[in-house]
Scaffold this motif. Structure first.
Motif, PDB file in Angstrom:
ATOM      1  N   PRO A  57       0.806  -0.983  -0.005  1.00 34.62           N
ATOM      2  CA  PRO A  57      -0.053  -0.078  -0.082  1.00 34.62           C
ATOM      3  C   PRO A  57       0.877   1.309  -0.053  1.00 34.62           C
ATOM      4  O   PRO A  57       0.351   2.285  -0.447  1.00 34.62           O
ATOM      5  CB  PRO A  57      -0.833  -0.343   1.146  1.00 34.62           C
ATOM      6  CG  PRO A  57      -0.218  -1.007   2.112  1.00 34.62           C
ATOM      7  CD  PRO A  57       0.565  -1.964   1.262  1.00 34.62           C
ATOM      8  N   THR A  58       2.064   1.141   0.396  1.00 33.23           N
ATOM      9  CA  THR A  58       3.102   2.348   0.414  1.00 33.23           C
ATOM     10  C   THR A  58       4.226   2.260  -0.546  1.00 33.23           C
ATOM     11  O   THR A  58       4.466   0.939  -1.039  1.00 33.23           O
ATOM     12  CB  THR A  58       3.627   2.665   1.642  1.00 33.23           C
ATOM     13  OG1 THR A  58       4.376   1.830   2.140  1.00 33.23           O
ATOM     14  CG2 THR A  58       2.533   2.651   2.788  1.00 33.23           C
ATOM     15  N   ASP A  59       5.018   2.996  -0.726  1.00 29.54           N
ATOM     16  CA  ASP A  59       6.331   3.037  -1.723  1.00 29.54           C
ATOM     17  C   ASP A  59       7.353   2.767  -0.683  1.00 29.54           C
ATOM     18  O   ASP A  59       8.658   3.273  -0.865  1.00 29.54           O
ATOM     19  CB  ASP A  59       6.389   4.204  -2.590  1.00 29.54           C
ATOM     20  CG  ASP A  59       6.439   5.434  -1.678  1.00 29.54           C
ATOM     21  OD1 ASP A  59       6.437   5.613  -0.537  1.00 29.54           O
ATOM     22  OD2 ASP A  59       6.047   6.559  -2.590  1.00 29.54           O
ATOM     23  N   LEU A  60       7.185   2.370   0.653  1.00 32.27           N
ATOM     24  CA  LEU A  60       8.389   2.331   1.579  1.00 32.27           C
ATOM     25  C   LEU A  60       9.534   1.235   1.117  1.00 32.27           C
ATOM     26  O   LEU A  60      10.812   1.595   1.285  1.00 32.27           O
ATOM     27  CB  LEU A  60       7.912   1.668   2.975  1.00 32.27           C
ATOM     28  CG  LEU A  60       8.819   1.639   4.128  1.00 32.27           C
ATOM     29  CD1 LEU A  60       9.373   2.831   4.793  1.00 32.27           C
ATOM     30  CD2 LEU A  60       8.409   0.764   5.421  1.00 32.27           C
ATOM     31  N   VAL A  61       8.929   0.047   0.479  1.00 33.56           N
ATOM     32  CA  VAL A  61       9.954  -0.848   0.001  1.00 33.56           C
ATOM     33  C   VAL A  61       9.999  -0.906  -1.605  1.00 33.56           C
ATOM     34  O   VAL A  61      11.318  -0.996  -2.001  1.00 33.56           O
ATOM     35  CB  VAL A  61       9.698  -2.243   0.448  1.00 33.56           C
ATOM     36  CG1 VAL A  61      10.511  -3.217   0.060  1.00 33.56           C
ATOM     37  CG2 VAL A  61       9.539  -1.992   2.213  1.00 33.56           C
TER      38      VAL A  61
END
Length: 624
Positions: free
Chosen positions: A302-306
């Motif tokens: 759901p995010t662009d953390l990884v």
């Protein structure tokens, strides 16, 4: 003799005989159907029946039957039986005539063929085809052609052929203003640009003041363009294929932006790259999907953390889900993705048995399990855990290496990353030997850089969608990552060593160290292995129409070696790991499929030398 009479006369004879038996009078042969005997008073007083209203038929037998019914000689049921018998006999006669005509045509064709075979060469015959046969042939051909045209849609106005209807084109265009603003206090000297060295010739460490560095002090204003055009084709039987091309000023996996005025400048044309190319197979009502080629991220994130939101994965993956109930659906993903494949020509060109190097192939293996749970029609929770194994991405110190020029190679050069952003901890790869060939370590110290750590990150992802005010939603996203293979002992190995040793010895962490007070020693390592991100979004989940809107805000914290910096977001902090800070933004629909967005991202280094940057992004987006 009676059997040889025509049907009409046979029927009349039968009727006359019936009348005689009943004591009635029958009309003589040859009497017209309308010339009937006068009915008696009783018959004349009868009420009209259905047969009275029937019109005259061209068939004399049927007219006679109608007359007898009208006179009361036959009942309606008897008359209906006689007419049906007459119709049946007429049908049999027509079929017999048709069969006889067919046999006659076949015999004629056989005769013509025999005649043609017996006649001398060069003889020509023109076969007479009756006009009725010609009309029938034309109708048969017309029906066959129109049936095929209807099936394939090539004769229907406004429609495409059947194969064309299984192809879908799509695309998007984005114009962007990007402002990068650096505060005072950033360290420019130690902002080492390891990727610039690793993707080119090795760097001569004997000239440390010429080491490439990132810009960390000068503000920049840029106009960028992203254009993508894709095609998807339904190959039937569950198979699909897709291809997409995109702009981009390099083959970076995390950006398809083209900087206006960059590259060749002076209105030079831009290059296009193959951004996607894949084949998929779907089964079980699309609940099982297998993909091979270059495709979108198969893992739910759901995010662009990884993973960068537009990152393409090379390799193969299998995705599956199963709806246990209307409100609970578990899912899973497995995949293997090559990120480097050893060249067959890797190694020296000397005619020696061991002149070629061993394979240094690099892979990412990943697996994810999770579920989605719908509380009601407007609330949904999704939760997943994933594990990734980056195989052979860790740098390896070389065997003793004797280097005199930048063209010389060492046996572990291929362990360096060929694409990186910034943030990961690096070490020297080459174990350079000192001697007269390099003036005893004062010249020709050509080096490459490798990642100090192994990477086996584990991630936990969650998303809560609250649609109580549908079509407006409140969405809470969160993600956590931890590099389970991180070894702090490796990073601390060079703590307290003289600075001269730190820059010339393999296996020592070169960056992500605190600044030393005296400038003569290497400071302690202050990188890390964890990261997390939280975000809240309010508004429409997708911006599609005029007036649609959404706003968001969040915070990101990603330590230096929590994951490989090459594949994370390229906007926050201008890309990479070892960053923390907040971000906020919003989007507004300008017309169907056209919208504008504004984002502000403020990032600071977590470890290492001072670094901070604020990035402003103003986008105009359109898709089709």
């Amino acid at each position: 003799m009676f059997e040889t009479l025509p049907n009409a006369r046979r029927c009349a004879v039968l009727i006359a005989a019936s009348l005689a038996a009943m004591g009635g009078a029958a009309p003589a042969f040859g009497q017209a159907a309308g010339q009937t005997a006068m009915p008696d008073s009783k018959a004349g007083a009868a009420k009209p029946k259905l047969w009275d209203a029937r019109p005259a038929s061209p068939n004399a037998t049927i007219n006679l039957v109608h007359l007898l019914v009208k006179q009361g000689v036959l009942t309606e049921d008897q008359a209906a039986g006689l007419i049906k018998q007459a119709d049946d006999e007429a049908y049999i006669a027509r079929q017999a005539a048709k069969a006889a005509s067919t046999r006659a045509d076949e015999a004629a064709k056989a005769a013509n063929a025999a005649a043609a075979a017996s006649e001398p060469k060069g003889t020509r015959h023109v076969t007479y085809v009756p006009e009725i046969v010609k009309r029938q042939l034309r109708e048969d051909i017309k029906r066959e052609v129109m049936a095929k045209a209807e099936q394939e849609n090539w004769a229907s106005p406004g429609k495409y052929p059947e194969w064309a209807q299984r192809i879908r084109f799509y695309g998007d265009i984005r114009g962007r203003y990007q402002g990068s603003f650096f505060p005072t206090g950033n360290d420019q000297f130690d902002a080492l640009h390891f990727n610039a060295v690793n993707t080119g010739s090795p760097y001569d460490m004997a000239s440390p003041y010429n080491l490439p560095t990132y810009n960390t002090t000068q503000n920049r204003n840029q106009i960028k363009l992203r254009a993508r055009l894709g095609m998807e084709a339904d190959l039937t039987s569950g198979f699909n294929a897709g291809i997409r091309i995109a702009t981009g000023e390099s083959n970076s996996p995390v950006s398809t932006n083209q900087t206006m005025g960059g590259g060749g400048s002076n209105f030079s044309k831009f290059g296009l790259w193959l951004d996607r190319g894949y084949l998929t197979y779907q089964a079980w009502d699309r609940n099982l999907v297998a993909s091979v080629g270059r495709f979108d991220n198969p893992f739910w994130s759901p995010t662009d953390l990884v993973w960068h939101r537009d990152l393409g994965f090379d390799g193969f993956a299998v995705q599956g889900r199963y709806a246990v109930s209307d409100s609970f659906t578990p899912f899973g993903v497995l995949g293997a993705f090559p990120i480097f494949n050893t060249d067959f020509n890797a190694g020296t060109n000397l005619a020696q048995l061991d002149s070629k190097f061993a394979s240094r192939d690099k892979w990412v293996f990943g697996g994810q399990v999770g579920f989605s749970s719908r509380f009601d029609s407007y609330r949904e929770l999704r939760l997943a855990a994933a594990f990734y194994d980056f195989e052979n991405v860790q740098g390896q110190a070389s065997q003793p290496c004797y280097v005199q020029s930048s063209s010389d190679i060492c046996n572990t050069d291929q362990t360096r990353p060929l694409f990186a952003q910034k943030g990961n901890t690096y070490m020297l790869l080459r174990n350079l030997q000192v001697g007269s060939w390099n003036n005893f370590g004062t010249t020709s110290l050509y080096q490459y850089y490798g990642l100090l750590q192994q990477f086996r990150p584990m991630t936990v992802s969650a998303s809560l969608d609250l649609g109580d005010f549908h079509p407006y939603h409140i969405v809470l996203d969160g993600e956590f990552v931890w590099n389970t293979a991180f070894n702090r002992g490796l990073a601390a190995a060079g703590t307290g060593l003289p600075a001269s040793v730190g820059i010339t010895s393999p296996g020592v962490a070169l960056n992500n160290r605190a600044a030393s007070s005296d400038g003569k020693t290497v400071g302690p390592f202050n990188g890390g292995d964890k990261g997390w991100m939280a975000r809240v979004t309010v508004g429409k989940k997708e911006i599609r129409q005029l007036g649609d809107w959404s706003v968001h805000a969040g915070y990101k914290y990603l330590e230096s070696d929590a994951t490989v910096d090459a594949f994370v977001d390229s906007d926050f902090g201008l890309g990479g790991t070892n960053l923390k800070g907040y971000f906020l933004g919003g989007s507004y629909g300008l017309s169907p499929n056209v919208w504008a967005s504004l984002r502000w991202l403020s990032a600071n280094n977590i470890g290492g030398v001072p670094y901070a940057v604020d990035v402003v992004l103003v986008d105009l987006n359109a898709k089709f």
